[in-house]
Write a protein that holds these residues in place. Structure first.
Motif, short mmCIF file in Angstrom:
data_model
loop_
_atom_site.label_atom_id
_atom_site.label_comp_id
_atom_site.label_asym_id
_atom_site.label_seq_id
_atom_site.Cartn_x
_atom_site.Cartn_y
_atom_site.Cartn_z
N SER A 1 7.05 16.08 -28.34
CA SER A 1 7.17 14.97 -27.40
C SER A 1 8.52 14.29 -27.59
CB SER A 1 6.03 13.96 -27.58
OG SER A 1 6.04 13.43 -28.88
N ILE A 2 8.93 13.60 -26.55
CA ILE A 2 10.16 12.82 -26.58
C ILE A 2 9.81 11.40 -26.20
CG2 ILE A 2 12.38 12.41 -25.45
CD1 ILE A 2 12.59 15.38 -24.96
N ILE A 3 10.29 10.48 -27.00
CA ILE A 3 10.17 9.06 -26.67
C ILE A 3 11.58 8.59 -26.37
CG2 ILE A 3 9.51 6.77 -27.46
CD1 ILE A 3 7.49 8.25 -29.34
N PHE A 4 11.77 8.12 -25.17
CA PHE A 4 13.10 7.72 -24.70
C PHE A 4 13.10 6.21 -24.53
CE2 PHE A 4 15.88 7.06 -20.91
CZ PHE A 4 17.08 7.42 -21.49
N ALA A 5 14.01 5.55 -25.20
CA ALA A 5 14.12 4.09 -25.09
C ALA A 5 15.56 3.73 -24.78
CB ALA A 5 13.67 3.41 -26.38
N GLU A 6 15.75 2.80 -23.90
CA GLU A 6 17.09 2.37 -23.52
C GLU A 6 17.39 1.01 -24.15
OE1 GLU A 6 19.64 1.38 -19.49
OE2 GLU A 6 17.67 2.31 -19.32
N PHE A 7 18.53 0.93 -24.80
CA PHE A 7 19.01 -0.30 -25.41
C PHE A 7 20.37 -0.64 -24.80
CE2 PHE A 7 15.99 1.37 -28.41
CZ PHE A 7 15.39 0.26 -29.00
N ASP A 8 20.77 -1.87 -24.94
CA ASP A 8 22.07 -2.28 -24.40
C ASP A 8 23.25 -1.67 -25.15
OD1 ASP A 8 20.99 -3.80 -22.33
OD2 ASP A 8 20.92 -5.63 -23.54
N SER A 9 23.05 -1.34 -26.43
CA SER A 9 24.14 -0.77 -27.22
C SER A 9 23.55 -0.02 -28.42
CB SER A 9 25.07 -1.88 -27.73
OG SER A 9 24.41 -2.66 -28.71
N LEU A 10 24.38 0.80 -29.05
CA LEU A 10 23.94 1.48 -30.27
C LEU A 10 23.65 0.47 -31.37
CD1 LEU A 10 26.18 4.67 -30.46
CD2 LEU A 10 23.71 4.56 -30.14
N ALA A 11 24.39 -0.63 -31.38
CA ALA A 11 24.13 -1.68 -32.37
C ALA A 11 22.72 -2.24 -32.20
CB ALA A 11 25.17 -2.80 -32.26
N ASP A 12 22.28 -2.39 -30.95
CA ASP A 12 20.92 -2.88 -30.70
C ASP A 12 19.86 -1.89 -31.17
OD1 ASP A 12 21.83 -5.26 -29.63
OD2 ASP A 12 21.72 -4.58 -27.56
N VAL A 13 20.17 -0.59 -31.11
CA VAL A 13 19.25 0.42 -31.63
C VAL A 13 19.08 0.20 -33.13
CG1 VAL A 13 18.93 2.89 -32.06
CG2 VAL A 13 19.85 2.12 -29.87
#
Length: 162
Positions: free
Chosen positions: A9-21
């Motif tokens: 499975s793939i869980i895809f999440a969108e963040f505003d920046s890599l720093a936020d990840v």
């Protein structure tokens, strides 16, 4: 749609920046629920920067879709032939590349360092992806692609909001 998926499975999440990840990943709130994953399997958690291109939104009751493409290069010269053969097809498609990263540009939060390139594109619908992938002009280029690279293509419709 192509290749053999390496993950269940793939869980895809969108963040505003890599720093936020990173902030989310190491947050006390996430760390508190982290033990719930114990025994659930192997997790590969990767971060990659977006291109700044907006993904499609739902329109007229049709949910957009994502295409996840994992590319492991076999022959760079043949890859150039594939790029030449598909340049017009791809540029005229409705797909929007929203993230692309080679292995050195991928932030690994968990799991091994990947040895492939990841491309994530947004499409108006799953039907649009299927139309693109099954088009005779694209299908004519598939043998060139397969000689140039190992490719796995996965698709997912964006879930409707609850």
């Amino acid at each position: 749609l192509a290749g053999s998926p390496q993950h269940e499975s793939i869980i895809f999440a969108e963040f505003d920046s890599l720093a936020d990840v990173e902030i989310f990943w190491w947050s006390d709130d996430y760390r508190a629920v982290f033990p719930l994953r114990e025994g659930a399997g192997q997790f590969d958690v990767l971060g990659l920067a977006g291109t700044g291109t907006e993904p499609y939104a739902a329109e007229n009751g049709v949910q957009p879709a994502y295409m996840f493409t994992y590319i492991k290069m076999k022959d760079r010269d043949k890859a150039m032939d594939y790029m030449a053969a598909t340049q017009d097809i791809i540029s005229n498609s409705p797909g929007r590349v929203i993230a692309i990263a080679q292995s050195d540009d991928i932030s690994v939060l968990e799991g091994p360092k990947p040895d492939f390139t990841i491309e994530i594109s947004s499409w108006p619908s799953l039907a649009a992806i299927e139309t693109f992938m099954s088009a005779p002009a694209y299908q004519a280029a598939v043998p060139i692609r397969d000689a140039a690279m190992d490719v796995t293509v996965l698709t997912a419709e964006v879930p409707k909001p609850r």
